[in-house]
Write an enzyme that holds these catalytic residues in place. Structure first.
Site, PDB file in Angstrom:
ATOM      1  N   ALA A   1       0.731  -1.086  -0.017  1.00 38.94           N
ATOM      2  CA  ALA A   1      -0.021   0.050  -0.053  1.00 38.94           C
ATOM      3  C   ALA A   1       0.922   1.427   0.078  1.00 38.94           C
ATOM      4  CB  ALA A   1      -1.060  -0.138   1.270  1.00 38.94           C
ATOM      5  N   GLY A  45      -0.057  -4.568   1.152  1.00 36.73           N
ATOM      6  CA  GLY A  45      -1.120  -4.590   0.269  1.00 36.73           C
ATOM      7  C   GLY A  45      -0.679  -5.464  -1.035  1.00 36.73           C
ATOM      8  N   GLU A 102      -1.440  -9.066  -0.195  1.00 38.16           N
ATOM      9  CA  GLU A 102      -3.003  -8.962   0.099  1.00 38.16           C
ATOM     10  C   GLU A 102      -3.626  -9.289  -1.312  1.00 38.16           C
ATOM     11  OE1 GLU A 102      -4.613  -7.253   3.841  1.00 38.16           O
ATOM     12  OE2 GLU A 102      -2.666  -5.953   3.333  1.00 38.16           O
ATOM     13  N   GLU A 140       3.433  -4.953   7.916  1.00 42.16           N
ATOM     14  CA  GLU A 140       2.844  -3.726   8.474  1.00 42.16           C
ATOM     15  C   GLU A 140       2.949  -3.809  10.116  1.00 42.16           C
ATOM     16  OE1 GLU A 140      -0.157  -5.031   5.214  1.00 42.16           O
ATOM     17  OE2 GLU A 140       1.440  -6.123   6.586  1.00 42.16           O
TER      18      GLU A 140
END
Length: 196
Positions: A94, A137, A140, A160
């Site tokens: 992300a 991300g 994911e 994270e």
């Protein structure tokens, strides 16, 4: 539809019968960090591919400039003859710069991660082609796909915790199903990566 101009994606139909949708993340200056604009374009591209009756399957990959390594998939002779997963880097995660000044409440109220799960609800098979970093991300996003083809340089992780948070888009649940509880806990609680 394929051919639409995007800022953060390269989209085309490929294969001998032009029945494979190829979506290539193309934000190399930020290691394909998944910003809101990229994710909005990804949803748009997936919707176009899903509604296109000629497209039978979708390949999601990264760009050649985002990571050190091999020539990009759109340029290689192997890709022109038939898709080769080992030439495709993926996404580093992300966009932290986009998120860093937002509070939890701001993210929650604005639906910051809304629509990230579009990949998991598309009715056509989606293949993630990963040969680089798929972190946070990016990991994911890869796990939302139906199949992951990982090249020799693929690295998966949920770092994270190193930022004082946890995976926010289903990473903890998908990772547990993909690698088992023990390894998932190790990856999420330490930020350690695994290779293909």
């Amino acid at each position: 539809r394929a051919g639409t101009a995007f800022q953060y994606l390269l989209v085309q139909k490929t294969g001998a019968q032009k029945n494979v949708g190829l979506i290539q993340l193309n934000r190399p200056q930020a290691l394909n960090a998944l910003c809101e604009g990229l994710m909005a374009e990804l949803r748009q591209a997936l919707e176009a591919m899903e509604s296109d009756p000629e497209v039978r399957a979708i390949v999601l990959t990264g760009s050649q400039k985002a990571f050190a390594g091999k020539t990009g998939p759109l340029l290689t002779p192997e890709f022109r003859r038939g898709w080769c997963p080992t030439t495709c880097p993926f996404a580093a995660g992300a966009d932290i710069k986009e998120m860093q000044n937002k509070t939890f409440q701001e993210c929650y109220n604005s639906g910051f991660l809304a629509g990230w799960d579009k990949v998991s609800v598309v009715r056509k098979p989606i293949i993630a082609a990963v040969n680089g970093y798929a972190l946070g991300g990016g990991c994911e996003l890869a796990m939302m796909c139906d199949i992951i083809y990982a090249g020799e340089k693929a690295q998966f992780g949920q770092p994270e915790i190193l930022l004082g948070t946890i995976p926010g888009s289903g990473g903890t649940q998908r990772l547990t199903r993909a690698v088992g509880k023990s390894l998932a806990m190790e990856m999420v609680l330490t930020g350690d990566r695994i290779s293909a």
